[in-house]
Design an enzyme around this catalytic site. Structure first.
Site, PDB file in Angstrom:
ATOM      1  N   ARG A  29       0.789  -1.237   0.000  1.00  0.00           N
ATOM      2  CA  ARG A  29       0.000   0.000   0.000  1.00  0.00           C
ATOM      3  C   ARG A  29       0.821   1.288   0.000  1.00  0.00           C
ATOM      4  NH1 ARG A  29      -5.237  -0.822   3.955  1.00  0.00           N
ATOM      5  NH2 ARG A  29      -5.987  -2.789   3.058  1.00  0.00           N
ATOM      6  N   ASP A 102      -3.629   3.748   5.552  1.00  0.00           N
ATOM      7  CA  ASP A 102      -2.697   3.569   4.433  1.00  0.00           C
ATOM      8  C   ASP A 102      -3.404   3.258   3.111  1.00  0.00           C
ATOM      9  OD1 ASP A 102      -3.437   0.967   4.890  1.00  0.00           O
ATOM     10  OD2 ASP A 102      -1.453   0.254   5.465  1.00  0.00           O
ATOM     11  N   ASP A 103      -4.748   3.333   3.120  1.00  0.00           N
ATOM     12  CA  ASP A 103      -5.479   3.244   1.850  1.00  0.00           C
ATOM     13  C   ASP A 103      -6.212   4.565   1.583  1.00  0.00           C
ATOM     14  OD1 ASP A 103      -7.368   2.883   3.831  1.00  0.00           O
ATOM     15  OD2 ASP A 103      -8.033   0.909   3.138  1.00  0.00           O
ATOM     16  N   ASP A 186     -11.030   4.455  16.254  1.00  0.00           N
ATOM     17  CA  ASP A 186     -11.702   5.705  15.867  1.00  0.00           C
ATOM     18  C   ASP A 186     -12.939   5.959  16.727  1.00  0.00           C
ATOM     19  OD1 ASP A 186     -12.980   3.531  14.656  1.00  0.00           O
ATOM     20  OD2 ASP A 186     -13.185   4.482  12.692  1.00  0.00           O
ATOM     21  N   HIS A 210     -13.601   4.012   2.159  1.00  0.00           N
ATOM     22  CA  HIS A 210     -14.157   3.051   1.193  1.00  0.00           C
ATOM     23  C   HIS A 210     -15.467   2.444   1.677  1.00  0.00           C
ATOM     24  CE1 HIS A 210     -12.471  -0.121   3.657  1.00  0.00           C
ATOM     25  NE2 HIS A 210     -11.253   0.403   3.518  1.00  0.00           N
TER      26      HIS A 210
END
Ligand code: UDP
Ligand code: MN
Length: 270
Positions: A29, A102-103, A186, A210
């Site tokens: 990634r 990391d995406d 989170d 996403h």
């Protein structure tokens, strides 16, 4: 405006960007991130991981923090990383903390513009929710609800707010919070800010994870968006942008970067 490539500059000079990653993602990634948006925020961006990686350290100018958290997708491991991200931010003396996964692709000039709208002396929790309703917590006597910003979309906190969080969740204590409520990193951050500190999330819809269909983001609005993401599972979810082919650029981040900043060196590489 944004089609001009920002040269090494003062963009985000007051911002500390953390990218949460893990050893096994380094070669999968991180290359596209390092090739694209990292080049516009090299000084501000730090990779928080769980393994030593000489090569990564070398290509990022030493911007790698081995959190020593375990390399698993467990709630504890993720809260551990977030906790280290916040602690290292406080040491940095920067005015803003922004976390991404990391995406995520970070639109550096747009993030700079967003943060200019807020005073970091105030308590700011900026991000995007991805649940239709706030989370419900049952305590001894009552039911309460709170919102949280999705980590996978990226979110930002002002220094003033992180300083208020420190006695509650600093120095590794976020893990204990996560344990107490049994929820991910989170959500634990949202619990500390909204429920314990009574500071409300400011919704900023231009952060994207996403969990949303990426193709719904329209091309003419790309330059206003703060973050993008992808998932390449059985049902790929990627930004719809022309440019490099799917084999060269499966995540679409390279094409997106060259759409936003056509002058970037990586847009001309063969
Ligand atoms: N991650 C991690 N350790 C793990 C697995 C994932 O730190 O063992 C990080 C990963 O690098 C990413 C975030 O957690 O920044 C979310 O992981 P992923 O995108 O794989 O899963 P998602 O939760 O988005 O489905
Ligand atoms: Mn993800």
């Amino acid at each position: 405006l944004q089609n001009i490539l920002p040269v090494d500059n003062d963009l985000l000079a007051n911002v500390f960007i953390t990218v949460k990653t893990t050893g096994r993602n380094h070669l999968i990634r991180l290359p596209v991130i390092i090739k694209t948006w990292f080049q516009l925020a090299k000084k501000q961006t730090w990779f928080f991981t769980d393994t030593d990686d000489q090569h990564l350290s070398q290509i990022t100018g030493g911007h790698v923090v081995n959190t020593n958290c375990s390399a698993t997708h467990s709630r504890r491991a993720l809260c551990c990383k977030m906790s280290v991200e916040l602690d290292v931010f406080l040491e940095s003396k920067k005015k803003w903390f922004c976390h991404v996964d990391d995406d995520n692709y970070v639109n550096v000039p747009a993030l700079d513009e967003l943060l200019k709208l807020y005073n970091p002396i105030g308590d700011w929790y900026l991000g995007r929710t991805s649940t239709p309703n706030p989370l419900q917590i049952h305590t001894k006597s009552q039911k309460t609800t709170f919102w949280f910003a999705t980590g996978g979309a990226g979110f930002c906190l002002s220094r003033a707010l992180v300083l208020k969080m420190a006695p509650i969740s600093g120095n590794g204590k976020l893990m204990a919070i996560g344990d107490r409520i049994g929820l991910p990193d989170d959500v634990s951050v949202g619990y500390v800010i909204e429920y314990l500190l009574k500071i409300q999330l400011t919704r900023v819809e231009q952060f994207h994870s996403h969990l949303e269909p990426m193709r719904l983001i329209k091309k003419d609005l790309f330059n206003e968006q703060l973050t993008f993401s992808y998932s390449l599972d059985n049902e790929p979810n990627t930004v719809e942008v022309e440019g490099f082919n799917e084999i060269t650029d499966p995540t679409r981040f390279l094409s997106l970067h060259c759409f936003l900043f056509p002058e970037s060196p990586c847009c001309f590489e063969k």
